[in-house]
Design a protein around this motif. Structure first.
Motif, PDB file in Angstrom:
ATOM      1  N   LEU A  16       0.812  -1.207   0.000  1.00  0.00           N
ATOM      2  CA  LEU A  16       0.000   0.000   0.000  1.00  0.00           C
ATOM      3  C   LEU A  16       0.851   1.264   0.000  1.00  0.00           C
ATOM      4  CD1 LEU A  16      -2.720  -1.020   2.616  1.00  0.00           C
ATOM      5  CD2 LEU A  16      -3.039  -0.822   0.143  1.00  0.00           C
ATOM      6  N   THR A  17       2.081   1.159   0.488  1.00  0.00           N
ATOM      7  CA  THR A  17       2.942   2.343   0.567  1.00  0.00           C
ATOM      8  C   THR A  17       3.824   2.503  -0.664  1.00  0.00           C
ATOM      9  OG1 THR A  17       4.656   1.103   1.770  1.00  0.00           O
ATOM     10  CG2 THR A  17       2.975   2.238   3.083  1.00  0.00           C
ATOM     11  N   HIS A  18       3.703   1.611  -1.621  1.00  0.00           N
ATOM     12  CA  HIS A  18       4.492   1.700  -2.848  1.00  0.00           C
ATOM     13  C   HIS A  18       3.834   2.651  -3.852  1.00  0.00           C
ATOM     14  CE1 HIS A  18       6.411  -2.540  -2.144  1.00  0.00           C
ATOM     15  NE2 HIS A  18       6.728  -1.660  -1.213  1.00  0.00           N
ATOM     16  N   ASP A  19       4.650   3.269  -4.648  1.00  0.00           N
ATOM     17  CA  ASP A  19       4.169   4.062  -5.794  1.00  0.00           C
ATOM     18  C   ASP A  19       3.194   5.167  -5.386  1.00  0.00           C
ATOM     19  OD1 ASP A  19       5.634   2.376  -7.518  1.00  0.00           O
ATOM     20  OD2 ASP A  19       3.990   0.936  -7.535  1.00  0.00           O
ATOM     21  N   LEU A  20       3.454   5.835  -4.291  1.00  0.00           N
ATOM     22  CA  LEU A  20       2.620   6.966  -3.881  1.00  0.00           C
ATOM     23  C   LEU A  20       3.146   8.220  -4.570  1.00  0.00           C
ATOM     24  CD1 LEU A  20       2.115   6.145  -0.096  1.00  0.00           C
ATOM     25  CD2 LEU A  20       0.508   5.789  -1.978  1.00  0.00           C
ATOM     26  N   THR A  21       2.856   8.286  -5.854  1.00  0.00           N
ATOM     27  CA  THR A  21       3.337   9.358  -6.717  1.00  0.00           C
ATOM     28  C   THR A  21       2.154   9.951  -7.476  1.00  0.00           C
ATOM     29  OG1 THR A  21       3.735   7.839  -8.566  1.00  0.00           O
ATOM     30  CG2 THR A  21       5.549   8.155  -7.004  1.00  0.00           C
ATOM     31  N   PRO A  22       2.337  11.083  -8.147  1.00  0.00           N
ATOM     32  CA  PRO A  22       1.229  11.615  -8.949  1.00  0.00           C
ATOM     33  C   PRO A  22       0.747  10.596  -9.974  1.00  0.00           C
ATOM     34  CG  PRO A  22       2.916  13.282  -8.669  1.00  0.00           C
ATOM     35  CD  PRO A  22       3.483  12.003  -8.119  1.00  0.00           C
ATOM     36  N   SER A  23      -0.547  10.519 -10.153  1.00  0.00           N
ATOM     37  CA  SER A  23      -1.128   9.579 -11.098  1.00  0.00           C
ATOM     38  C   SER A  23      -0.801   9.993 -12.532  1.00  0.00           C
ATOM     39  CB  SER A  23      -2.648   9.525 -10.910  1.00  0.00           C
ATOM     40  OG  SER A  23      -3.224  10.773 -11.263  1.00  0.00           O
ATOM     41  N   HIS A  24      -1.160   9.110 -13.433  1.00  0.00           N
ATOM     42  CA  HIS A  24      -0.890   9.366 -14.854  1.00  0.00           C
ATOM     43  C   HIS A  24      -1.452  10.716 -15.295  1.00  0.00           C
ATOM     44  CE1 HIS A  24      -0.424   8.526 -19.152  1.00  0.00           C
ATOM     45  NE2 HIS A  24      -1.667   8.940 -19.307  1.00  0.00           N
ATOM     46  N   ARG A  25      -2.617  11.058 -14.803  1.00  0.00           N
ATOM     47  CA  ARG A  25      -3.262  12.314 -15.194  1.00  0.00           C
ATOM     48  C   ARG A  25      -2.423  13.531 -14.809  1.00  0.00           C
ATOM     49  NH1 ARG A  25      -8.525  13.724 -16.576  1.00  0.00           N
ATOM     50  NH2 ARG A  25      -9.140  11.544 -16.382  1.00  0.00           N
ATOM     51  N   TYR A  26      -1.594  13.374 -13.783  1.00  0.00           N
ATOM     52  CA  TYR A  26      -0.841  14.522 -13.265  1.00  0.00           C
ATOM     53  C   TYR A  26       0.676  14.338 -13.393  1.00  0.00           C
ATOM     54  CZ  TYR A  26      -5.317  15.962 -11.357  1.00  0.00           C
ATOM     55  OH  TYR A  26      -6.631  16.353 -11.225  1.00  0.00           O
ATOM     56  N   GLN A  27       1.105  13.467 -14.300  1.00  0.00           N
ATOM     57  CA  GLN A  27       2.533  13.240 -14.466  1.00  0.00           C
ATOM     58  C   GLN A  27       3.262  14.449 -15.033  1.00  0.00           C
ATOM     59  OE1 GLN A  27       4.863  10.845 -13.731  1.00  0.00           O
ATOM     60  NE2 GLN A  27       3.250  10.060 -12.400  1.00  0.00           N
ATOM     61  N   HIS A  28       2.590  15.246 -15.822  1.00  0.00           N
ATOM     62  CA  HIS A  28       3.274  16.329 -16.547  1.00  0.00           C
ATOM     63  C   HIS A  28       2.898  17.722 -16.046  1.00  0.00           C
ATOM     64  CE1 HIS A  28       4.770  13.275 -19.246  1.00  0.00           C
ATOM     65  NE2 HIS A  28       3.538  12.855 -19.468  1.00  0.00           N
ATOM     66  N   VAL A  29       2.133  17.813 -14.995  1.00  0.00           N
ATOM     67  CA  VAL A  29       1.778  19.134 -14.479  1.00  0.00           C
ATOM     68  C   VAL A  29       2.962  19.714 -13.703  1.00  0.00           C
ATOM     69  CG1 VAL A  29      -0.666  18.541 -14.347  1.00  0.00           C
ATOM     70  CG2 VAL A  29       0.772  18.253 -12.324  1.00  0.00           C
ATOM     71  N   ARG A  30       3.067  21.019 -13.725  1.00  0.00           N
ATOM     72  CA  ARG A  30       4.111  21.717 -12.983  1.00  0.00           C
ATOM     73  C   ARG A  30       3.522  23.023 -12.453  1.00  0.00           C
ATOM     74  NH1 ARG A  30       5.736  17.368 -13.889  1.00  0.00           N
ATOM     75  NH2 ARG A  30       7.817  16.684 -14.571  1.00  0.00           N
ATOM     76  N   LEU A  31       4.209  23.627 -11.504  1.00  0.00           N
ATOM     77  CA  LEU A  31       3.727  24.886 -10.957  1.00  0.00           C
ATOM     78  C   LEU A  31       3.597  25.950 -12.033  1.00  0.00           C
ATOM     79  CD1 LEU A  31       5.696  24.957  -7.591  1.00  0.00           C
ATOM     80  CD2 LEU A  31       3.224  24.749  -7.849  1.00  0.00           C
ATOM     81  N   ASP A  32       4.519  25.940 -13.016  1.00  0.00           N
ATOM     82  CA  ASP A  32       4.441  26.967 -14.049  1.00  0.00           C
ATOM     83  C   ASP A  32       3.439  26.639 -15.142  1.00  0.00           C
ATOM     84  OD1 ASP A  32       5.821  24.965 -15.334  1.00  0.00           O
ATOM     85  OD2 ASP A  32       7.626  26.126 -15.722  1.00  0.00           O
ATOM     86  N   THR A  33       2.820  25.443 -15.093  1.00  0.00           N
ATOM     87  CA  THR A  33       1.747  25.136 -16.047  1.00  0.00           C
ATOM     88  C   THR A  33       0.367  25.347 -15.425  1.00  0.00           C
ATOM     89  OG1 THR A  33       1.635  22.770 -15.493  1.00  0.00           O
ATOM     90  CG2 THR A  33       3.200  23.435 -17.207  1.00  0.00           C
ATOM     91  N   TYR A  34       0.339  25.647 -14.151  1.00  0.00           N
ATOM     92  CA  TYR A  34      -0.931  25.978 -13.502  1.00  0.00           C
ATOM     93  C   TYR A  34      -1.373  27.348 -14.008  1.00  0.00           C
ATOM     94  CZ  TYR A  34      -4.294  27.006  -9.766  1.00  0.00           C
ATOM     95  OH  TYR A  34      -5.428  27.333  -9.057  1.00  0.00           O
TER      96      TYR A  34
END
Length: 333
Positions: A16-34
């Motif tokens: 359950l503690t593995h792969d706690l990373t942004p999901s596929h939908r949010y792999q390419h988002v960045r602060l400067d793309t908000y």
């Protein structure tokens, strides 16, 4: 075609503690793309708050580095706002902007981890983390909120910082009834560690799509013809609901392994809240994984009864309908 009803995946608690990373939908988002809505200055202010929060002392090529001098205690940032104003985008961007030890998970995922591992093992699993990012912090369940309070209260003094988001009901927007005060009251032991920011704005997921727009038979046929049968799962709402009662929600991601598209047909009003809440969590996983998904049958507005949508779990249902609307919009493109 993949038959989800034949799958009953297993999952060891430690997984359950593995792969706690942004999901596929949010792999390419960045602060400067908000892209803050200029009509709602609080959106830009929230991004600035995160940038300031993440700055430790230096900027490295991989992003902001969270590091400690003499292991200072962790701090917290709480983003409170309505549905579809970009809170998860900001949370995932914060993950990408740091190169320390960090984890991103939903509040519900955290509850499953604590439930499966127990409080002591769960806190030990995250004790070395620099940053925890918790999405959809839920204040409507006192028991879960108490567990989260205990969990964070044990980690933050040791140097783990936390960014959390939560949703405000659409009916409260613009009326000053945000959840920041509730959050501060519920996490009394660690409230002074958190700075709170509210994010105003309309739900971008509803732009151009009416919530009741499930697909017509012709629309569905066109959508299915575009999918790869080898990675498509199609099943009725009734069959899915029955199957989900036999699969622990912590295994929903594993249930969807190797699936690229999901069609849930013949939606009908849901009379059982236990069934409805499992479906809500399943939709969260579809959305987070970025799978192609579509729905036929009854309108979304009739899927959950008013007693559910305005009851203790109102935010869960509102988020679910918002995300289903966005997935339908994507399916029509």
């Amino acid at each position: 075609m993949i038959d989800l009803t034949t799958r009953n995946p297993t999952l060891q608690p430690e997984q359950l503690t593995h792969d706690l990373t942004p999901s596929h939908r949010y792999q390419h988002v960045r602060l400067d793309t908000y892209a803050p809505n200029p009509d709602y200055p609080s959106q830009a202010q929230a991004r600035t708050a995160i940038q300031a929060f993440l700055k430790g002392a230096q900027v490295r090529p991989g992003g902001f580095r969270l590091f400690r001098r003499a292991k200072p205690e962790g701090r917290g940032l709480y983003l409170d706002g309505g549905f579809g104003v970009g809170k998860t985008h900001l949370l995932a961007s914060a993950y990408h902007a740091t190169d320390g030890t960090r984890a991103l998970m939903s509040f519900q995922d955290l509850m499953y981890i604590i439930g499966a591992l127990g409080m002591t093992r769960a806190t030990d699993a995250f004790r070395t983390h620099d940053l925890l990012l918790i999405d959809e912090f839920e204040l409507d369940d006192p028991g879960n909120t108490h567990m989260a309070n205990t969990f964070l209260g044990q980690l933050m003094p040791g140097g783990t910082s936390v960014i959390a988001t939560s949703n405000t009901e659409p009916g409260a927007l613009g009326q000053g009834r945000f959840n920041a005060s509730d959050f501060q009251r519920q996490i009394q032991g660690i409230a002074d560690r958190f700075d709170t920011y509210r994010i105003d704005g309309p739900d971008y997921r509803q732009r151009g799509v009416r919530p009741e727009d499930t697909m017509t038979p012709d629309e569905y046929s066109t959508w299915e013809a575009r999918q790869n049968p080898a990675t498509l799962a199609r099943l009725s709402y009734r069959d899915l609901s029955r199957h989900l009662l036999n699969v622990h929600p912590s295994r929903f991601s594993r249930l969807l392994q190797d699936v690229q598209a999901v069609a849930i047909t013949d939606l009908t009003p849901t009379p059982d809240q236990n069934v409805a809440l499992r479906f809500v969590h399943f939709i969260d996983k579809l959305y987070d994984l970025g799978l192609n998904a579509t729905f036929t049958g009854t309108s979304l507005t009739a899927l959950f009864s008013d007693t559910y949508r305005h009851g203790a779990y109102a935010k869960k249902y509102s988020r679910c309908l918002s995300r289903m609307s966005e997935m339908l919009q994507e399916a029509r493109q």
